[in-house]
Design an enzyme around this catalytic site. Structure first.
Site, short mmCIF file in Angstrom:
data_model
loop_
_atom_site.label_atom_id
_atom_site.label_comp_id
_atom_site.label_asym_id
_atom_site.label_seq_id
_atom_site.Cartn_x
_atom_site.Cartn_y
_atom_site.Cartn_z
N PHE A 171 -16.02 -19.64 20.72
CA PHE A 171 -14.72 -18.95 20.63
C PHE A 171 -13.80 -19.46 21.73
O PHE A 171 -13.03 -18.69 22.30
CB PHE A 171 -14.91 -17.43 20.77
CG PHE A 171 -15.79 -16.85 19.68
CD1 PHE A 171 -15.26 -16.60 18.42
CD2 PHE A 171 -17.12 -16.59 19.90
CE1 PHE A 171 -16.07 -16.08 17.41
CE2 PHE A 171 -17.94 -16.07 18.91
CZ PHE A 171 -17.41 -15.82 17.65
N LYS A 221 -17.12 -16.06 13.01
CA LYS A 221 -16.24 -17.12 13.51
C LYS A 221 -14.99 -17.26 12.64
O LYS A 221 -13.86 -17.23 13.13
CB LYS A 221 -17.04 -18.44 13.55
CG LYS A 221 -16.22 -19.66 13.79
CD LYS A 221 -15.66 -19.70 15.18
CE LYS A 221 -14.58 -20.75 15.29
NZ LYS A 221 -14.20 -21.10 16.60
N THR A 278 -17.93 -25.10 13.63
CA THR A 278 -17.54 -24.08 12.65
C THR A 278 -17.91 -24.58 11.26
O THR A 278 -17.39 -25.59 10.80
CB THR A 278 -16.03 -23.81 12.75
OG1 THR A 278 -15.75 -23.45 14.09
CG2 THR A 278 -15.60 -22.72 11.80
N ASN A 306 -11.07 -16.14 13.79
CA ASN A 306 -9.97 -17.10 13.87
C ASN A 306 -8.88 -16.79 12.84
O ASN A 306 -7.69 -16.86 13.13
CB ASN A 306 -10.50 -18.52 13.62
CG ASN A 306 -10.77 -19.24 14.92
OD1 ASN A 306 -10.60 -18.67 16.00
ND2 ASN A 306 -11.18 -20.47 14.85
N CYS A 360 -8.19 -25.56 15.12
CA CYS A 360 -8.97 -24.47 14.49
C CYS A 360 -8.21 -23.67 13.43
O CYS A 360 -8.64 -23.62 12.29
CB CYS A 360 -9.49 -23.53 15.56
SG CYS A 360 -10.75 -24.30 16.57
N GLY A 381 -0.75 -24.17 15.46
CA GLY A 381 -1.31 -25.50 15.17
C GLY A 381 -2.69 -25.57 15.78
O GLY A 381 -3.35 -24.55 15.96
N VAL A 387 -15.81 -28.76 22.05
CA VAL A 387 -16.91 -27.80 21.92
C VAL A 387 -18.18 -28.32 22.59
O VAL A 387 -18.76 -27.67 23.47
CB VAL A 387 -17.17 -27.50 20.43
CG1 VAL A 387 -18.38 -26.61 20.26
CG2 VAL A 387 -15.94 -26.86 19.79
N GLY A 443 6.98 -17.53 17.00
CA GLY A 443 7.36 -18.91 17.29
C GLY A 443 7.50 -19.71 16.02
O GLY A 443 7.78 -19.16 14.94
C1 UDX Z 1 -8.20 -21.04 18.81
C2 UDX Z 1 -8.83 -19.66 19.09
O1 UDX Z 1 -8.00 -18.92 19.99
C3 UDX Z 1 -10.23 -19.82 19.66
O2 UDX Z 1 -10.83 -18.56 19.84
C4 UDX Z 1 -11.03 -20.66 18.67
O3 UDX Z 1 -12.35 -20.81 19.04
C5 UDX Z 1 -10.36 -22.00 18.45
O4 UDX Z 1 -9.04 -21.78 17.97
P1 UDX Z 1 -6.91 -22.90 20.21
O5 UDX Z 1 -6.73 -23.63 18.92
O6 UDX Z 1 -7.35 -23.69 21.40
O7 UDX Z 1 -7.98 -21.71 20.05
O8 UDX Z 1 -5.51 -22.26 20.60
P2 UDX Z 1 -4.83 -20.82 20.67
O9 UDX Z 1 -4.48 -20.53 22.06
O10 UDX Z 1 -5.59 -19.81 19.95
O11 UDX Z 1 -3.45 -21.12 19.90
C6 UDX Z 1 -3.45 -21.62 18.56
C7 UDX Z 1 -2.05 -21.75 18.05
O12 UDX Z 1 -1.44 -20.47 17.88
C8 UDX Z 1 -1.11 -22.52 18.97
O13 UDX Z 1 -0.35 -23.43 18.20
C9 UDX Z 1 -0.22 -21.46 19.59
O14 UDX Z 1 1.05 -21.94 19.91
C10 UDX Z 1 -0.16 -20.43 18.47
N1 UDX Z 1 0.10 -19.06 18.96
C11 UDX Z 1 -0.81 -18.42 19.72
C12 UDX Z 1 1.28 -18.42 18.60
O15 UDX Z 1 2.12 -18.99 17.89
N2 UDX Z 1 1.50 -17.15 19.04
C13 UDX Z 1 0.60 -16.49 19.82
O16 UDX Z 1 0.87 -15.33 20.18
C14 UDX Z 1 -0.59 -17.14 20.16
#
Ligand code: UDX
Length: 435
Positions: A151, A203, A119, A207, A259, A256, A11, A252
């Site tokens: 975000f 926020k 956050t 999320n 966030c 993880g 961040v 899936g």
């Molecule tokens: C997330 C939010 O998207 C972002 O807006 C916030 O500020 C921080 O948290 P991030 O943790 O980087 O971002 O990853 P993201 O791409 O959102 O994926 C999070 C998790 O969800 C991953 O483990 C991903 O594999 C899983 N995921 C995502 C799914 O299982 N299915 C999906 O369709 C999308």
């Protein structure tokens, strides 16, 4: 403008570099001398596409230091982007944020706006403002606190910052709002000025909604397996409804990262703390915890236990495009495989160095997918890296002792797998070549 940024994680660093790219004079502060040394040399301590390039291009607008006094004294705006990790009870640990607030109170020598990017639970901005005003050494200056949640997603953090879907500014007075509008003058994206508590809630609510969406679709996928529907066809059909959309509907083995797990637990904690219940989010958390074990459960269909089995694990990061392992499914699955006596071979394009730090022994770290699957009795796909998606399916057949592939991220088209003899078990879809 003269801007300081506290914390150089995903961040803080991305915020600092992106603001520098818009012409601001930015000083990034971190307590970690090693990290600061790396950044002073023009390198990024984190793997984030486009970040190093931007750092180099705008190095004249960027200073990296451990000296917070120097950074905060004359800053017009100070961003706080330090971590708010999860505490044992699920609540957010705010000690790093308050430590920075204390340093700011001791050093600031001009009117300034402190912007909370981390956050933080609803109401924290109010507390930080009172804390700073109470502790501030120079009583002649006026310090305002504003909420400005991020975000950004890891792997697309620079793009998510420069081309943000929206910039949320939470303020209680006009002045800090005007200052932040000036900070973001050159960002051509929607800007929204709201009250601080609303900004903090935007926020969490955003999320947690996304986490809920994932848990929901994972449960639908689990049901699809039972009733013989195909989750990909289902989500395609659902997504055409603009109110639902196609994005974030990939089933899936659970979410993880830094966030979603933390922010869902924090909101659940906050609700409980206020004698309230947020049942949807509690359900999302529970579903996600169970989903992480899905491949291990599936594996038990093929083997009673893993003793002496060669198990290939493809992907160990929480998602592709990052070397981050926080709350990754691999950290739950690999220890179980090891406990059960498996010979674990891992391949991941960027995550293995971090995994090695946690598990230096016992695991074979492989330089290629081929090496990981050679002579394997079973293969578990945990992260949908492009290298895995583009991998020649026939190689599983050719190199594995038994071509059993359990795909936790639905990397392959069933029609393609059907052309092989691989036993292929994925999420929310029928098993190809079942045994
Ligand atoms: C997330 C939010 O998207 C972002 O807006 C916030 O500020 C921080 O948290 P991030 O943790 O980087 O971002 O990853 P993201 O791409 O959102 O994926 C999070 C998790 O969800 C991953 O483990 C991903 O594999 C899983 N995921 C995502 C799914 O299982 N299915 C999906 O369709 C999308």
């Amino acid at each position: 403008m003269k801007i300081a940024v506290a914390g150089t994680g995903y961040v803080g660093l991305v915020t600092g570099v992106c603001l520098a790219s818009k012409g601001h004079e930015v000083t990034c502060v971190d307590v970690d001398e090693n990290k600061v040394k790396i950044m002073k040399n023009g390198d990024s301590p984190i793997y984030e596409p486009g970040l190093s390039e931007l750092m180099k291009e705008h190095k004249n607008n960027l200073v990296f230091t451990t000296d917070y006094e120097e950074a905060y004294r004359e800053a017009e705006v100070i961003f706080i982007g330090v971590g708010t990790p999860e505490k044992q009870d699920g609540s957010a640990n705010l000690s790093y944020v308050f430590e920075v607030a204390k340093q700011i109170a001791q050093t600031v020598q001009r009117d300034c706006v402190v912007v909370i990017k981390s956050t933080v639970p609803i109401g924290t901005n109010d507390k930080i403002e009172s804390y700073i005003r109470d502790k501030q050494k120079n009583k002649d200056v006026c310090i305002y606190v504003a909420s400005n949640p991020e975000f950004l997603s890891q792997g697309t953090a620079v793009k998510d910052t420069l081309c943000a879907s929206r910039i949320v500014i939470g303020v209680e007075e006009v002045f800090p709002g005007e200052v932040l509008k000036k900070v973001y003058e050159k960002f051509d994206v929607p800007k929204l000025i709201v009250k601080r508590r609303s900004a903090e809630m935007i926020k969490y609510a955003s999320n947690d909604f996304l986490a809920l969406k994932i848990s929901y679709i994972n449960e639908i996928a689990n049901l699809c397996e039972i009733v013989g529907a195909n989750i990909e066809e289902v989500t395609e059909g659902m997504g055409y409804d603009a109110r639902i959309g196609h994005r974030f509907l990939n089933a899936g083995i659970g979410y993880g990262g830094s966030c979603f797990p933390k922010d869902t637990k924090a909101l659940n904690w906050l609700a409980n703390f206020n004698d309230n219940e947020i049942r949807t989010i509690r359900a999302a958390i529970e579903v996600n915890e169970n989903q992480k074990f899905k491949l291990i459960k599936k594996a038990k269909k093929y083997y009673d236990d893993f003793l002496f089995l060669n198990v290939a694990v493809l992907g160990c990061t929480f998602k592709p495009g990052t070397d981050d392992l926080r709350e990754a499914v691999s950290l739950v699955n690999v220890p179980l495989l090891l406990e059960d006596g498996a010979n674990v071979r891992i391949w991941d394009p960027v995550g293995m160095e971090n995994f090695k730090k946690k598990y230096p022994n016992k695991i074979q770290y492989c330089n290629s997918i081929e090496e990981a699957i050679t002579d394997a009795d079973i293969c578990l796909i945990l992260t949908e890296w492009e290298e895995i998606k583009n991998f020649d399916l026939r190689k599983y057949e050719k190199l594995m002792k038994k071509p059993i592939v359990l795909d936790g991220r639905n990397c392959y088209q069933l029609e393609e797998v059907k052309k092989t003899n691989i036993t292929y078990d994925s999420i929310g879809r029928y098993t190809v070549n079942p045994q």
